[in-house]
Design an enzyme around this catalytic site. Structure first.
Site, PDB file in Angstrom:
ATOM      1  N   TYR A   1     -10.295  -1.756   2.555  1.00 13.83           N
ATOM      2  CA  TYR A   1      -9.592  -0.481   2.653  1.00 13.83           C
ATOM      3  C   TYR A   1     -10.589   0.624   2.985  1.00 13.83           C
ATOM      4  O   TYR A   1     -11.766   0.558   2.607  1.00 13.83           O
ATOM      5  CB  TYR A   1      -8.916  -0.125   1.324  1.00 13.83           C
ATOM      6  CG  TYR A   1      -7.725  -0.979   0.966  1.00 13.83           C
ATOM      7  CD1 TYR A   1      -6.454  -0.656   1.429  1.00 13.83           C
ATOM      8  CD2 TYR A   1      -7.872  -2.096   0.157  1.00 13.83           C
ATOM      9  CE1 TYR A   1      -5.361  -1.417   1.089  1.00 13.83           C
ATOM     10  CE2 TYR A   1      -6.784  -2.878  -0.196  1.00 13.83           C
ATOM     11  CZ  TYR A   1      -5.534  -2.530   0.279  1.00 13.83           C
ATOM     12  OH  TYR A   1      -4.446  -3.307  -0.064  1.00 13.83           O
TER      13      TYR A   1
ATOM     14  N   TYR B   1      -8.820 -10.370   0.502  1.00 16.20           N
ATOM     15  CA  TYR B   1     -10.037  -9.822  -0.116  1.00 16.20           C
ATOM     16  C   TYR B   1     -10.103 -10.224  -1.584  1.00 16.20           C
ATOM     17  O   TYR B   1      -9.078 -10.456  -2.226  1.00 16.20           O
ATOM     18  CB  TYR B   1     -10.084  -8.290   0.026  1.00 16.20           C
ATOM     19  CG  TYR B   1      -8.902  -7.562  -0.554  1.00 16.20           C
ATOM     20  CD1 TYR B   1      -8.829  -7.248  -1.922  1.00 16.20           C
ATOM     21  CD2 TYR B   1      -7.852  -7.163   0.259  1.00 16.20           C
ATOM     22  CE1 TYR B   1      -7.753  -6.570  -2.449  1.00 16.20           C
ATOM     23  CE2 TYR B   1      -6.758  -6.484  -0.264  1.00 16.20           C
ATOM     24  CZ  TYR B   1      -6.721  -6.190  -1.619  1.00 16.20           C
ATOM     25  OH  TYR B   1      -5.641  -5.524  -2.147  1.00 16.20           O
TER      26      TYR B   1
ATOM     27  N   ARG C   1      -6.702 -11.764  -2.970  1.00 14.91           N
ATOM     28  CA  ARG C   1      -5.346 -11.310  -2.689  1.00 14.91           C
ATOM     29  C   ARG C   1      -4.897 -11.815  -1.315  1.00 14.91           C
ATOM     30  O   ARG C   1      -5.656 -11.785  -0.352  1.00 14.91           O
ATOM     31  CB  ARG C   1      -5.283  -9.778  -2.688  1.00 14.91           C
ATOM     32  CG  ARG C   1      -5.415  -9.195  -4.092  1.00 14.91           C
ATOM     33  CD  ARG C   1      -4.230  -8.330  -4.436  1.00 14.91           C
ATOM     34  NE  ARG C   1      -2.984  -9.057  -4.379  1.00 14.91           N
ATOM     35  CZ  ARG C   1      -1.811  -8.534  -4.040  1.00 14.91           C
ATOM     36  NH1 ARG C   1      -1.755  -7.256  -3.701  1.00 14.91           N
ATOM     37  NH2 ARG C   1      -0.701  -9.241  -4.030  1.00 14.91           N
TER      38      ARG C   1
ATOM     39  N   HIS D   1      -1.493  -8.555   2.886  1.00 13.11           N
ATOM     40  CA  HIS D   1      -0.277  -7.832   2.535  1.00 13.11           C
ATOM     41  C   HIS D   1      -0.331  -6.403   3.061  1.00 13.11           C
ATOM     42  O   HIS D   1      -1.410  -5.865   3.341  1.00 13.11           O
ATOM     43  CB  HIS D   1      -0.070  -7.810   1.017  1.00 13.11           C
ATOM     44  CG  HIS D   1      -1.169  -7.118   0.268  1.00 13.11           C
ATOM     45  ND1 HIS D   1      -2.381  -7.710  -0.007  1.00 13.11           N
ATOM     46  CD2 HIS D   1      -1.244  -5.862  -0.255  1.00 13.11           C
ATOM     47  CE1 HIS D   1      -3.147  -6.865  -0.674  1.00 13.11           C
ATOM     48  NE2 HIS D   1      -2.488  -5.730  -0.824  1.00 13.11           N
TER      49      HIS D   1
ATOM     50  N   HIS E   1       1.295  -2.577   1.974  1.00 12.82           N
ATOM     51  CA  HIS E   1       2.023  -1.776   0.988  1.00 12.82           C
ATOM     52  C   HIS E   1       3.055  -0.914   1.719  1.00 12.82           C
ATOM     53  O   HIS E   1       2.778  -0.372   2.803  1.00 12.82           O
ATOM     54  CB  HIS E   1       1.075  -0.859   0.226  1.00 12.82           C
ATOM     55  CG  HIS E   1       0.027  -1.590  -0.566  1.00 12.82           C
ATOM     56  ND1 HIS E   1       0.193  -1.960  -1.873  1.00 12.82           N
ATOM     57  CD2 HIS E   1      -1.207  -2.028  -0.213  1.00 12.82           C
ATOM     58  CE1 HIS E   1      -0.882  -2.584  -2.311  1.00 12.82           C
ATOM     59  NE2 HIS E   1      -1.757  -2.637  -1.321  1.00 12.82           N
TER      60      HIS E   1
END
Length: 235
Positions: A102, A141, A151, A154, A156
């Site tokens: 991110y 990640y 994870r 995905h 959000h």
């Protein structure tokens, strides 16, 4: 005060033993439903475009160059419990880049930033409840929940209706990702409701020689309701 009643059996519980951080934020007392005030349930619905400016529907065109990774199209509709379109809904997305990182100061994962990818977009659903984003497929990640925890890929999603009190948050997963089955966050949603969080590969959305397409409809209420998160979190 009115005792809070969960609307859907597929709603993830506040406390999930395998999802360790829920032990710190799960409420210690039974939740109560507080009646909403007029100012909480009314707002700028119908004026979102004028308030927020132009849509940010193409996350691959926000910088000078093309971001790295698999280009994808994510599209679908926002529907109510009767299958009717929900227009004028603000849909925001945020995600990691193709390397799983991110653009956030607290993200210390040892993967490269992409100078051509911010990972945030925003659109308003049209009269048929439709939305469409162009982005890149995010990478997996590690997240420190347990040894060798990763994870799944995905995206959000945040949905905002006519007022700020109507905000709902959920996640979208990809249909070919084996990490979903071993991810404590995804598994907080029991089967078969968990499958409502998985997008479908859609060849009618796919554009030849350019991008894979995925379809993901969001149902706000009723038997087909999409599971939503009670609280926003960074993962």
């Amino acid at each position: 005060m009115i005792r809070y009643v969960r609307e859907d059996a597929g709603a993830p519980p506040s406390l999930v033993a395998d999802y360790r951080s829920t032990s710190l934020r799960a409420p210690l007392q039974p939740p109560l439903a507080i009646p909403q005030t007029l100012t909480e349930t009314t707002g700028p619905g119908g004026c979102w475009d004028r308030l927020m400016g132009s849509a940010l529907a193409d996350l691959t065109k926000q910088h000078q160059g093309e971001p790295l990774g698999q280009r994808i199209i994510v599209t679908g509709r926002v529907l109510d419990e009767q299958g009717r379109a929900v227009p004028d809904t603000v849909m925001e997305i945020w995600q990691a880049n193709a390397a799983g990182r991110y653009i956030h100061a607290k993200d210390q994962w040892d993967a490269p930033h992409d100078p051509n990818f911010t990972g945030a977009g925003r659109v308003v659903t049209d009269g048929e409840g439709r939305y469409r984003f162009v982005t890149v497929r995010p990478g997996a990640y590690p997240w420190g929940n347990h040894k060798n925890a990763w994870r799944p890929a995905h995206i959000h999603l945040s949905l905002l209706g006519p007022a700020f009190a109507t905000r709902l948050v959920t996640q979208l997963y990809f249909p070919d990702d084996p990490l979903i089955e071993i991810d404590p966050i995804a598994n907080a949603v029991p089967m078969p409701y968990r499958q409502r969080l998985v997008a479908r590969l859609a060849m009618d959305v796919t554009e030849p020689n350019w991008a894979l397409g995925y379809r993901f409809d969001v149902v706000l209420k009723g038997r087909e309701r999409t599971p939503f998160e009670e609280d926003h979190h960074d993962h």
